[in-house]
Design a protein around this motif. Structure first.
Motif, PDB file in Angstrom:
ATOM      1  N   LEU A 213       0.823  -1.202   0.000  1.00 25.02           N
ATOM      2  CA  LEU A 213       0.000   0.000   0.000  1.00 25.02           C
ATOM      3  C   LEU A 213       0.860   1.257   0.000  1.00 25.02           C
ATOM      4  N   PHE A 214       1.986   1.216   0.705  1.00 23.70           N
ATOM      5  CA  PHE A 214       2.855   2.392   0.786  1.00 23.70           C
ATOM      6  C   PHE A 214       3.661   2.571  -0.495  1.00 23.70           C
ATOM      7  N   LEU A 215       3.967   1.466  -1.178  1.00 25.60           N
ATOM      8  CA  LEU A 215       4.754   1.561  -2.402  1.00 25.60           C
ATOM      9  C   LEU A 215       3.894   1.875  -3.620  1.00 25.60           C
ATOM     10  N   VAL A 216       2.578   1.692  -3.517  1.00 29.17           N
ATOM     11  CA  VAL A 216       1.678   2.025  -4.627  1.00 29.17           C
ATOM     12  C   VAL A 216       1.634   3.528  -4.843  1.00 29.17           C
ATOM     13  N   LEU A 217       1.736   4.300  -3.763  1.00 27.64           N
ATOM     14  CA  LEU A 217       1.561   5.752  -3.857  1.00 27.64           C
ATOM     15  C   LEU A 217       2.594   6.423  -4.755  1.00 27.64           C
TER      16      LEU A 217
ATOM     17  N   PRO B 194     -12.784  -7.761   1.844  1.00 28.13           N
ATOM     18  CA  PRO B 194     -11.618  -7.728   2.737  1.00 28.13           C
ATOM     19  C   PRO B 194     -11.063  -9.097   3.074  1.00 28.13           C
ATOM     20  N   PHE B 195     -11.876 -10.136   2.928  1.00 24.74           N
ATOM     21  CA  PHE B 195     -11.421 -11.488   3.278  1.00 24.74           C
ATOM     22  C   PHE B 195     -11.147 -12.350   2.049  1.00 24.74           C
ATOM     23  N   ASN B 196     -11.031 -11.712   0.882  1.00 24.11           N
ATOM     24  CA  ASN B 196     -10.649 -12.399  -0.359  1.00 24.11           C
ATOM     25  C   ASN B 196     -11.571 -13.557  -0.719  1.00 24.11           C
TER      26      ASN B 196
ATOM     27  N   TYR C 227     -12.843   0.532 -10.155  1.00 21.17           N
ATOM     28  CA  TYR C 227     -13.388  -0.822  -9.946  1.00 21.17           C
ATOM     29  C   TYR C 227     -12.489  -1.635  -9.013  1.00 21.17           C
ATOM     30  N   GLU C 228     -11.172  -1.483  -9.185  1.00 18.59           N
ATOM     31  CA  GLU C 228     -10.237  -2.237  -8.342  1.00 18.59           C
ATOM     32  C   GLU C 228     -10.362  -1.829  -6.876  1.00 18.59           C
ATOM     33  N   VAL C 229     -10.489  -0.532  -6.636  1.00 18.80           N
ATOM     34  CA  VAL C 229     -10.682  -0.052  -5.267  1.00 18.80           C
ATOM     35  C   VAL C 229     -11.971  -0.610  -4.690  1.00 18.80           C
TER      36      VAL C 229
ATOM     37  N   LYS D 107      -5.143  10.386 -34.216  1.00 26.61           N
ATOM     38  CA  LYS D 107      -5.541   9.013 -33.872  1.00 26.61           C
ATOM     39  C   LYS D 107      -4.810   8.542 -32.621  1.00 26.61           C
ATOM     40  N   PHE D 108      -3.534   8.904 -32.522  1.00 20.24           N
ATOM     41  CA  PHE D 108      -2.753   8.524 -31.360  1.00 20.24           C
ATOM     42  C   PHE D 108      -3.301   9.175 -30.089  1.00 20.24           C
ATOM     43  N   SER D 109      -3.666  10.456 -30.172  1.00 18.22           N
ATOM     44  CA  SER D 109      -4.214  11.150 -29.001  1.00 18.22           C
ATOM     45  C   SER D 109      -5.557  10.563 -28.592  1.00 18.22           C
ATOM     46  N   ASN D 110      -6.362  10.139 -29.564  1.00 15.28           N
ATOM     47  CA  ASN D 110      -7.647   9.496 -29.245  1.00 15.28           C
ATOM     48  C   ASN D 110      -7.434   8.169 -28.531  1.00 15.28           C
ATOM     49  N   ALA D 111      -6.447   7.397 -28.999  1.00 16.55           N
ATOM     50  CA  ALA D 111      -6.141   6.109 -28.363  1.00 16.55           C
ATOM     51  C   ALA D 111      -5.647   6.324 -26.930  1.00 16.55           C
ATOM     52  N   LEU D 112      -4.816   7.351 -26.730  1.00 22.23           N
ATOM     53  CA  LEU D 112      -4.333   7.652 -25.387  1.00 22.23           C
ATOM     54  C   LEU D 112      -5.478   8.065 -24.463  1.00 22.23           C
ATOM     55  N   ALA D 113      -6.388   8.873 -24.996  1.00 21.16           N
ATOM     56  CA  ALA D 113      -7.522   9.324 -24.187  1.00 21.16           C
ATOM     57  C   ALA D 113      -8.381   8.139 -23.746  1.00 21.16           C
ATOM     58  N   VAL D 114      -8.639   7.219 -24.676  1.00 27.10           N
ATOM     59  CA  VAL D 114      -9.419   6.020 -24.337  1.00 27.10           C
ATOM     60  C   VAL D 114      -8.685   5.185 -23.287  1.00 27.10           C
ATOM     61  N   THR D 115      -7.355   5.073 -23.425  1.00 21.36           N
ATOM     62  CA  THR D 115      -6.558   4.301 -22.474  1.00 21.36           C
ATOM     63  C   THR D 115      -6.620   4.908 -21.075  1.00 21.36           C
ATOM     64  N   VAL D 116      -6.498   6.220 -20.983  1.00 20.54           N
ATOM     65  CA  VAL D 116      -6.541   6.893 -19.685  1.00 20.54           C
ATOM     66  C   VAL D 116      -7.914   6.739 -19.038  1.00 20.54           C
ATOM     67  N   ILE D 117      -8.973   6.909 -19.834  1.00 24.90           N
ATOM     68  CA  ILE D 117     -10.332   6.754 -19.299  1.00 24.90           C
ATOM     69  C   ILE D 117     -10.550   5.328 -18.793  1.00 24.90           C
ATOM     70  N   ALA D 118     -10.107   4.352 -19.589  1.00 22.98           N
ATOM     71  CA  ALA D 118     -10.242   2.954 -19.170  1.00 22.98           C
ATOM     72  C   ALA D 118      -9.438   2.680 -17.901  1.00 22.98           C
ATOM     73  N   SER D 119      -8.247   3.277 -17.789  1.00 25.23           N
ATOM     74  CA  SER D 119      -7.402   3.081 -16.600  1.00 25.23           C
ATOM     75  C   SER D 119      -8.069   3.646 -15.353  1.00 25.23           C
ATOM     76  N   VAL D 120      -8.597   4.860 -15.472  1.00 28.17           N
ATOM     77  CA  VAL D 120      -9.252   5.489 -14.325  1.00 28.17           C
ATOM     78  C   VAL D 120     -10.480   4.676 -13.902  1.00 28.17           C
ATOM     79  N   ALA D 121     -11.260   4.234 -14.876  1.00 20.65           N
ATOM     80  CA  ALA D 121     -12.448   3.437 -14.562  1.00 20.65           C
ATOM     81  C   ALA D 121     -12.056   2.122 -13.878  1.00 20.65           C
ATOM     82  N   TRP D 122     -10.982   1.501 -14.368  1.00 20.32           N
ATOM     83  CA  TRP D 122     -10.571   0.218 -13.788  1.00 20.32           C
ATOM     84  C   TRP D 122      -9.987   0.395 -12.387  1.00 20.32           C
ATOM     85  N   ILE D 123      -9.276   1.498 -12.161  1.00 19.25           N
ATOM     86  CA  ILE D 123      -8.762   1.783 -10.821  1.00 19.25           C
ATOM     87  C   ILE D 123      -9.925   1.921  -9.843  1.00 19.25           C
TER      88      ILE D 123
END
Length: 509
Positions: free
Chosen positions: A346-350, A415-417, A406-408, A388-404
Motif C-alpha cells: 500500500l505504501f509503495l503504490v503511492l 476484505p477477506f478475499n 473498480y479495483e478499489v 488518432k494517437f491522441s484518441n487512443a491515449l484518451a481512451v486508455t486513460v479513461i479505461a485506466s481510471v475506470a478500472w482503478i
C-alpha cells in the motif's frame, strides 16, 4: 531480437504447456513467533484459495510436516509446577465464509478467541481452548487439531497430518495457544497446500493460463511487425527501433512470467533470484513503454530530430519510475505464496501512482504542443496520425481510471478475499490494456516504404497532401517519377513562403 528468436520462443512456449506439474504447495516456518491477540497467542500459517477435486483421481489437502513448537525453559519449568497449565496448542483451519464461527463475546464485550469462564457458561465451550461453532454447510468444519506439551519438555513435534479439502473456498490456517504460560512460543516446520492441478494458489492459477495467451498474442504481433520491419529495413525510423524493443521486452516478459509460474507450480517455491529477474524485466518494459509514449507525444523523430535539453529530464523520470515500479513489484511478487498481499504494498503504490499521474500530464501537454506545431506546418498526414494517437491515449486513460475505481471497489468490498477466483482479472487487465495500446502504436507507425515521409524534416508542407502519401505506397514506377516532379514544383513555390511561416511558427512556440 529477430525472426529466429520469435520462432524459438514460440517453440519453448508450446512445449512448456505439456510440462508435468507437481502436486505440492509449501509454506515454510522458521522459528516464527506467536503474537498476542486478545486473550490468545496467535500465528498465521497462511491463506489460500483451494479448489475442490474435480475427479476421484485428484485430491486437495493441507498437509503438516515436521511442525515443531518450542517454548522457553522458564515456561517449561512453570508448566511442571503449575497444576492448571495445559500446555495446549491448537491448529485451526476454517473457510473465510465461516470466520464468524471462530471466537465469541460475553455480554457484548470484546470478542475473544479463547474460551473464558463466562463464555463457557454461555457458549458451552471448553475453558482454555479455541471457541468454535460448526459450519452451516459441514458440521465437521472448522477443523481443530490439538498438540500438547508434556511435562517440562522444551519442544513438541506435531504428528504427520493431512486434512482433505472437499469444498472450493478461501482457507485460513492459524496456530493458537490459549495457555497464558506459553508466551514466547515459536514454531518451525512446513505445510503443503495442494490444489487438484498443482501448487499454485487458487488466485494465481488462472494467471498461468493467461500468460500463455498473452505470450501467443505477442508472438503474433512480433511476426507481423518483424515481417514489415525486415521488408522495409532501409526506411526504418529511430522511433520504430524503439517500438521493436518494446515488443521484444513484452514477449520476453510474458514468457518469463509463464515459466516462473510453471516453476512455482512444480517446486512449491518461488526462488528469489528467478522472480526478481522476471519482475525486473517487467519494470524495464513498463519504463521503456512509458518513455516511448512520452517521446512520441513530444514529436521525437517527427517534429523534432532529438529531445534536446529534455533528454536528461526524460531519463531522470525513467530511472525514478523504474525504481518505484521495481520496488513495488518485488514487494508484491518476490517470495509471495499466500493469497493475501502484504501491507507494505500500500505504501509503495503511492509513489508509483504519483509518477504515472505526472507522466500522463506531461504526455498530454506535449501532445497538445505537437498537434499545434503540425497544424502550423500544415502536415496533414502526420497530423492525422497524431490525432488518432491522441484518441487512443484518451481512451486508455479513461479505461485506466475506470478500472482503478473498480479495483478499489473490488478490494474494499472483499476484505477477506472471498472473490479470489476472479481476482486474477485485476492483474490481467493492465497487461491487456498495455498490449492494446502497443498494437495501436504499431498500426500507426508500421514500417513501410513511406516511413521516411513521417520523419523530421526542415522543409514545410512536405506531406501536406494525403494523396501524396497514398501515391508513395500504392503508385508504380512512372507514377513515382511524376510525383517527384510535382513535389519539386511544390517545394519551389514554397520557398518564397518559408521565411514567413518559420516566423509564425516561432511566435506560436
Amino acid at each position: 531480437m529477430d525472426s529466429l528468436t520469435v520462432f524459438v520462443s514460440l517453440c519453448l512456449l508450446l512445449s512448456a504447456i505439456g510440462i508435468r506439474r507437481s502436486n505440492a504447495s509449501i509454506h515454510i516456518y522458521h522459528n516464527d513467533p506467536f503474537r498476542e491477540v486478545g486473550n490468545a497467542y496467535l500465528l498465521s500459517g497462511g491463506s489460500e484459495g483451494i479448489v475442490a477435486p474435480f475427479s476421484p483421481h485428484h485430491t486437495s489437502y493441507i498437509r503438516f510436516e515436521n511442525i515443531t513448537f518450542w517454548r522457553s525453559k522458564d515456561t517449561a519449568d512453570q508448566h511442571s509446577d503449575m497444576e492448571h497449565s495445559s500446555g495446549l496448542v491448537q491448529v485451526i483451519i476454517f473457510e473465510a465464509a465461516d470466520r464468524n464461527n471462530i471466537g465469541g463475546s460475553a455480554y457484548g464485550g470484546q470478542r475473544a478467541i479463547c474460551c473464558t469462564p463466562d463464555l463457557a457458561k454461555m457458549e458451552g465451550c471448553k475453558q482454555g481452548e479455541v471457541i468454535k461453532r460448526p459450519s452451516a454447510t459441514d458440521i465437521n468444519w472448522p477443523v481443530v487439531l490439538n498438540v500438547q506439551f508434556s511435562g517440562n519438555s522444551l519442544y513438541k513435534k506435531m504428528a504427520y497430518k493431512e486434512v482433505r479439502i472437499t469444498k472450493t473456498g478461501m482457507y485460513n490456517l492459524f496456530f493458537v495457544a490459549c495457555d497464558p504460560n506459553l508466551k514466547g512460543l515459536v514454531m518451525s516446520g512446513k505445510t503443503m497446500w495442494k490444489n487438484p492441478d498443482g501448487y499454485l494458489p487458487g488466485r494465481m492459477a488462472p494467471l498461468m493460463r493467461f500468460y500463455v495467451f498473452m505470450s501467443l498474442a505477442y508472438v503474433f504481433l512480433s511476426i507481423i511487425w518483424f515481417s514489415q520491419y525486415v521488408r522495409f529495413w532501409k526506411d526504418i525510423l529511430q522511433l520504430q527501433h524503439c517500438i521493436t524493443a518494446v515488443i521484444a521486452l513484452g514477449l520476453f516478459e510474458m514468457i518469463l512470467w509463464y515459466f516462473e509460474y510453471v516453476n512455482f507450480n512444480d517446486t512449491g517455491m518461488r526462488p528469489v533470484v528467478v522472480t526478481t529477474w522476471v519482475v525486473t524485466i517487467g519494470a524495464v518494459r513498463k519504463t521503456v513503454s512509458r518513455l516511448l509514449i512520452l517521446s512520441v507525444s513530444m514529436g521525437y523523430g517527427v517534429v523534432r530530430p532529438t529531445l534536446g535539453g529534455l533528454t536528461s529530464k526524460v531519463l531522470l523520470l525513467g530511472i525514478t519510475y523504474f525504481l518505484a515500479s521495481e520496488l513495488l513489484d518485488i514487494t508484491e511478487y518476490v517470495g509471495t505464496i499466500s493469497d493475501i498481499s502484504g501491507r507494505a504494498r500500500l505504501f509503495l503504490v503511492l509513489p508509483d501512482a504519483f509518477l504515472d499521474a505526472f507522466l500522463i500530464l506531461w504526455i498530454f501537454t506535449s501532445l497538445s504542443r505537437t498537434l499545434e506545431q503540425l497544424q502550423v506546418k500544415r502536415s496533414s498526414v502526420k497530423l492525422d496520425i497524431y490525432r488518432k494517437f491522441s484518441n487512443a491515449l484518451a481512451v486508455t486513460v479513461i479505461a485506466s481510471v475506470a478500472w482503478i475505481g473498480y479495483e478499489v471497489y473490488f478490494k474494499a468490498t472483499d476484505p477477506f478475499n472471498e472473490r479470489w477466483q476472479s481476482a486474477w482479472i485485476v492483474t490481467a487487465f493492465w497487461d491487456i490494456l498495455a498490449f492494446a495500446l502497443l498494437c495501436v502504436i504499431c498500426y500507426l507507425w508500421a514500417p513501410s516504404q513511406s516511413s521516411q515521409r513521417y520523419a523530421y524534416s526542415e522543409e514545410v508542407g512536405e506531406d501536406s497532401d494525403d494523396e501524396e502519401a497514398h501515391s508513395l505506397t500504392r503508385g508504380k514506377g512512372e507514377g513515382d517519377i511524376n510525383l517527384v516532379k510535382q513535389e519539386k514544383n511544390v517545394r519551389t513555390n514554397a520557398d518564397f513562403e518559408e521565411d514567413d511561416e518559420e516566423e509564425e511558427e516561432d511566435k506560436r512556440e
